[in-house]
Scaffold this active site. Structure first.
Site, mmCIF file in Angstrom:
data_model
loop_
_atom_site.group_PDB
_atom_site.id
_atom_site.type_symbol
_atom_site.label_atom_id
_atom_site.label_comp_id
_atom_site.label_asym_id
_atom_site.label_seq_id
_atom_site.Cartn_x
_atom_site.Cartn_y
_atom_site.Cartn_z
ATOM 1 N N ARG A 84 -3.298 45.194 57.013
ATOM 2 C CA ARG A 84 -3.561 44.594 58.325
ATOM 3 C C ARG A 84 -4.958 43.991 58.292
ATOM 4 N NH1 ARG A 84 1.005 44.575 58.894
ATOM 5 N NH2 ARG A 84 2.328 45.465 60.532
ATOM 6 N N ASP A 121 -3.665 38.896 52.328
ATOM 7 C CA ASP A 121 -2.374 38.451 52.872
ATOM 8 C C ASP A 121 -2.391 38.570 54.393
ATOM 9 O OD1 ASP A 121 0.383 37.580 52.514
ATOM 10 O OD2 ASP A 121 0.947 39.575 53.236
ATOM 11 N N GLU A 146 -5.380 36.494 62.598
ATOM 12 C CA GLU A 146 -4.284 35.695 62.051
ATOM 13 C C GLU A 146 -3.260 35.254 63.089
ATOM 14 O OE1 GLU A 146 -2.587 38.710 59.375
ATOM 15 O OE2 GLU A 146 -0.746 38.632 60.536
#
Ligand code: NAI
Length: 331
Positions: A234, A258, A263
């Site tokens: 996260r 990632d 985000e």
């Protein structure tokens, strides 16, 4: 049953239609995310199905209850985007605790190898018939120490892969598990020890009050020069500004992300025609030693099938038995 499905993507539909049809569930796919402005789209449905960047705060939960929604089905493992304290006892919240730990662990390794062997640079060069090897020198994983924070399903698969590479693993978990340690190859350690001895650090813990910015300025100070930071868990586990500062000062050798703290308005969408407002993300992406993928680690055929199958089972269990083994809160 009718379920309002928020933040729908083309790749979701095939598997959800397949498993939904088998159990008599009709999904209505909304491209928009669930939030205070869109919650009324759930009117007339029996439940809602959401993903990692939908907003399920107090206001949204209260409105879902007013709309007589009985089930909030998360089609992901993490549930940090749901105000569970407020939801518990009022609405059934179910999730998919494990769909493919291999998908996430393997993506983490893919990012690591891409980064340290400079594959992202080599790929672009060779497409331009530039076959020079200058500045493509990497390092062996064999013999390196990897710090793994969180030894749950994904962390353990990641550890197994690292063992295959001949790496030494230092693991940290708030709740250490039996069967993880393996002689000199895998040992539990304190966070301090993990920070100071790891060449690579990979995050596989959930986002909680304890783990918020677990990688911050203070943590990076304790790390080895050149440490590689991997985050496929996260975004808010890493203080992105501190990471950027660590990269600029050369303390951090590389970062593979990632997930990113901010985000939710960017990832999963094509923003290529827009000016990126987030200066920290823009600067991180501009770095030659940072690789960013947009919350893609879960995205394998196997994981998509498992997510749809488990979500449909969770919904049916709540509808038929009033309970599910995958409830986030228990009534
Ligand atoms: P899990 O629940 O099996 O394992 C999590 C581990 O973290 C547990 O061993 C737990 O004891 C540990 N933990 C809890 N609090 C901690 C703390 N304060 N410090 C250190 N460790 C702590 O979860 P799983 O399936 O391994 O997933 C891990 C994380 O990966 C999820 O929370 C989620 O955020 C992320 N994830 C990311 C995906 C992606 O596509 N990028 C897909 C799926 C999960």
């Amino acid at each position: 049953m009718k379920i309002a499905f928020f933040d729908a993507k083309p790749y979701d539909k095939a598997s959800f239609d397949k498993y939904g049809a088998e159990k008599g569930i009709k999904f209505k796919y909304y491209e928009t995310k669930l939030n205070e402005d869109t919650v009324d789209l759930a009117k007339g449905y029996d439940g809602v199905c959401v993903f990692v960047n939908d907003t399920v705060n107090k206001t949204v939960i209260d409105r879902l209850i007013e709309l007589d929604i009985k089930i909030l089905a998360l089609r992901c493992a993490g549930f940090n985007n749901v105000d569970t304290k407020h939801a518990c006892g009022k609405i059934h919240v179910v999730r998919v605790p494990a769909y493919s730990p291999y998908a996430v662990a393997e993506h983490t390794i893919a990012l690591l190898l891409t980064s340290i062997r400079r594959i992202h640079k080599a790929y672009i060069r060779s497409r331009d018939f530039n076959f020079s090897l200058s500045n493509l020198t990497g390092f062996d994983l064999h013999g390196k120490t990897v710090g793994v924070i969180g030894t749950g399903r994904i962390g353990r698969v990641f550890i197994d892969i690292c063992k295959g590479f001949g790496m030494k693993v230092l693991a940290y978990d708030k709740f250490p598990a039996q069967g993880v340690e393996d002689g000199d190859k895998v040992k539990y350690a304190s966070l301090e020890e993990l920070f100071s001895e790891s060449d690579i650090i990979s995050l596989h813990c959930p986002l909680t009050e304890d783990t918020y910015h677990i990688i911050d300025e203070n943590a990076l100070e304790k790390c080895k020069k050149g440490v590689v930071i991997l985050n496929t868990s996260r975004g808010a586990l890493v203080d992105a500004e501190a990471l950027l500062a660590g990269i600029k000062s050369r303390k951090v050798g590389a970062a593979c992300l990632d997930v990113y703290e901010e985000e939710s308005d960017l990832f999963f969408e094509d923003n290529s025609g827009h000016i990126l407002e987030d200066d920290v993300l823009a600067r991180l992406i501009s770095m030659p030693n940072v690789i960013v993928t947009s919350h893609q680690a879960f995205l394998t055929e196997e994981a998509l099938e498992n997510i749809a199958e488990t979500t449909v089972r969770n919904i049916i269990d709540i509808a038929e038995k009033g309970e599910s083994e995958n409830e986030v809160c228990f009534h």
